[in-house]
Design a protein around this motif. Structure first.
Motif, PDB file in Angstrom:
ATOM      1  N   GLY A   5      49.408  69.028  67.973  1.00  0.00           N
ATOM      2  CA  GLY A   5      50.698  68.051  67.773  1.00  0.00           C
ATOM      3  C   GLY A   5      49.199  67.197  68.761  1.00  0.00           C
ATOM      4  N   ALA A   6      48.815  67.781  69.535  1.00  0.00           N
ATOM      5  CA  ALA A   6      48.287  67.481  70.994  1.00  0.00           C
ATOM      6  C   ALA A   6      46.628  67.160  70.776  1.00  0.00           C
ATOM      7  CB  ALA A   6      48.043  68.163  72.559  1.00  0.00           C
ATOM      8  N   THR A  26      52.454  62.573  68.982  1.00  0.00           N
ATOM      9  CA  THR A  26      52.076  63.311  69.806  1.00  0.00           C
ATOM     10  C   THR A  26      52.986  63.610  71.286  1.00  0.00           C
ATOM     11  OG1 THR A  26      49.857  62.455  71.195  1.00  0.00           O
ATOM     12  CG2 THR A  26      49.906  63.168  69.088  1.00  0.00           C
ATOM     13  N   GLN A  31      54.111  66.866  62.824  1.00  0.00           N
ATOM     14  CA  GLN A  31      52.015  65.859  63.521  1.00  0.00           C
ATOM     15  C   GLN A  31      50.975  67.510  63.568  1.00  0.00           C
ATOM     16  OE1 GLN A  31      51.651  62.294  63.362  1.00  0.00           O
ATOM     17  NE2 GLN A  31      49.272  63.778  62.544  1.00  0.00           N
ATOM     18  N   GLU A  32      52.098  68.761  63.857  1.00  0.00           N
ATOM     19  CA  GLU A  32      51.127  69.502  63.803  1.00  0.00           C
ATOM     20  C   GLU A  32      50.025  69.566  61.999  1.00  0.00           C
ATOM     21  OE1 GLU A  32      52.565  73.654  64.993  1.00  0.00           O
ATOM     22  OE2 GLU A  32      54.290  72.338  64.785  1.00  0.00           O
TER      23      GLU A  32
END
Length: 453
Positions: free
Chosen positions: A44-45, A199, A366-367
């Protein structure tokens, strides 16, 4: 511009495997694209990269008088036919712009041999510090047109944000950040950060506590970081707005105006847009100082993209897709739907037909979206069903019901183009490179299948 080639993936279905948006049979995965890299984690980041910090063959090893081009790790040449959008140049070379040798090394290692028309027009003007309003199509080197002069002007002695690139979507932020990281990898210290909604905000705050030179962001997230006092943009020299027509739509324009209020008055603004709606003209009059205008577009439709439509009923759409898969020589396809429910349902149907398939939509974590997106781009699956837009496309087929015919007419009017009914057979030279080149190796363009529902 050269791109790495992806090998074919066998569509044979041995069983179903649903995991994180990936529906596929037990197929042999394609090899990763030569020279391609996946930046950052899939948790996600988004990535914060120090360009040149962990790369082999960095610019520091090149001494004066050396033939530095011999040390370059160039990707395989792309022998596909290119359209006039990128070939109708003035004959300039990247060396003509007096760029740093280390930046040239990154440019050439991306496979970019010569500047495209939009790069020829943009790079020298952007290097001079003048504002730019450029009308340019996707797929013609637009990202390089602003990233090259932007990275050339980064001062590594200054440990603050010097450039901001605004984009409307997370996927474009990832794409642009990867290009920036790749072409700046020999500069020895340029730090590029991508940040978007979806994120972890805490991770972004921690990364901005360290040195960051370039931020590539969506409006909402960067504004949040600015207002929290974390992203300090008062000394930003360059602000780029990619797909400015979308950034100045009702969804973003208030955020963009707010962001600009935090910038220094003497900043440089570069706008790139496929269309010039009234919103762009109003913004230009308010915020740009005697901008240099570039217009390389005769029409909105991309050269090299063949579009057709087929009238079908709802119940015929899956059968039609199956027929297209069997008759077209497609390396990869992207199928668009207008709802997340249809995305998952269609991906399941395609898998049951015996074709490997990934899917992606906004309701996924998101990941997982990151993982699917990167795996598909690296050629691990033939088909992607989604509600977003990815990649460079060669063939577009619209499956529409009778109720959609008015929307089709509106699209034709807006693009000033004629979308014809799908013929009984489609000339493979429209989308398969082997019919354009004498090279014995086949290098195909991905196809696009559009499902209007």
């Amino acid at each position: 511009m050269a791109t790495a080639r992806t090998e074919s993936v066998s569509p044979a279905l041995m069983g179903l495997n649903k995991q994180n948006g990936q529906l596929k049979g037990l197929t042999k995965a394609a090899s990763a694209q030569p020279g391609a890299t996946t930046q950052g984690k899939t948790s996600g980041a988004l990535p914060l990269q120090k360009a040149g910090s962990a790369q082999e063959g960095g610019g520091g090893g090149i001494k004066f008088g050396d033939d530095w081009k011999k040390s370059l790790k160039l990707p395989p040449k792309d022998h596909r036919v290119r359209t006039s959008d990128v070939t109708a140049t003035k004959g300039n070379e990247f060396e003509d712009y007096c760029l740093k040798r280390e930046l040239l090394m990154g440019i050439f290692e991306m496979g970019w041999e010569k500047p495209s028309p939009i790069q020829e027009e943009s790079i020298p003007i952007a290097l001079s510090g003048r504002d730019i309003l450029a009308r340019a199509k996707n797929g013609t080197g637009k990202s390089g047109a602003y990233l090259i002069p932007m990275l050339e002007r980064i001062d590594l002695k200054k440990d603050y944000i010097q450039a901001v690139v605004m984009v409307p979507t997370r996927e474009l932020a990832l794409q642009v950040s990867q290009i920036a990281i790749q072409i700046s990898k020999h500069l020895g210290g340029v730090k590029v950060m991508a940040t978007t909604g979806g994120t972890n905000l805490r991770d972004d705050i921690m990364r901005l506590d360290e040195t960051v030179h370039v931020v590539i962001a969506t409006p909402g997230r960067i504004l949040d970081l600015i207002k929290k006092g974390v992203a300090k943009v008062d000394r930003v020299q360059i602000m780029v707005m990619d797909e400015a027509d979308k950034l100045l739509s009702q969804d973003f324009v208030v955020l963009i105006e707010d962001i600009i209020s935090f910038l220094a008055k003497n900043r440089q603004i570069l706008l790139y847009s496929a269309t010039f709606p009234i919103s762009v003209q109003k913004f230009m009059a308010k915020h740009l100082q005697k901008p240099y205008e570039i217009n390389l577009m005769e029409e909105l439709t991309l050269k090299g993209i063949s579009q057709f439509y087929a009238y079908v009923t709802e119940r015929q759409k899956v059968h039609c897709l199956n027929t297209l898969f069997s008759r077209l020589q497609i390396n990869q396809s992207i199928i668009f739907c207008n709802s997340t429910q249809r995305v998952e349902l269609l991906a399941k149907k395609i898998t049951q037909l015996g074709y490997s398939c990934f899917y992606i939509h906004a309701k996924m974590m998101q990941e997982y979206r990151n993982r699917v997106f990167h795996d598909f781009r690296n050629g691990l699956c033939r088909n992607l069903v989604c509600t977003g837009r990815f990649g460079h496309l060669g063939l577009a087929i619209n499956l529409i019901t009778s109720e959609d015919r008015f929307n089709l007419k509106a699209i034709e009017d807006q693009l000033v183009t004629d979308i014809k009914p799908i013929p009984g057979s489609i000339d493979k030279s429209l989308y398969v490179a082997e019919f354009h080149t004498a090279d014995s190796e086949v290098d195909e363009k991905p196809g696009q299948l559009l499902d209007s529902t």
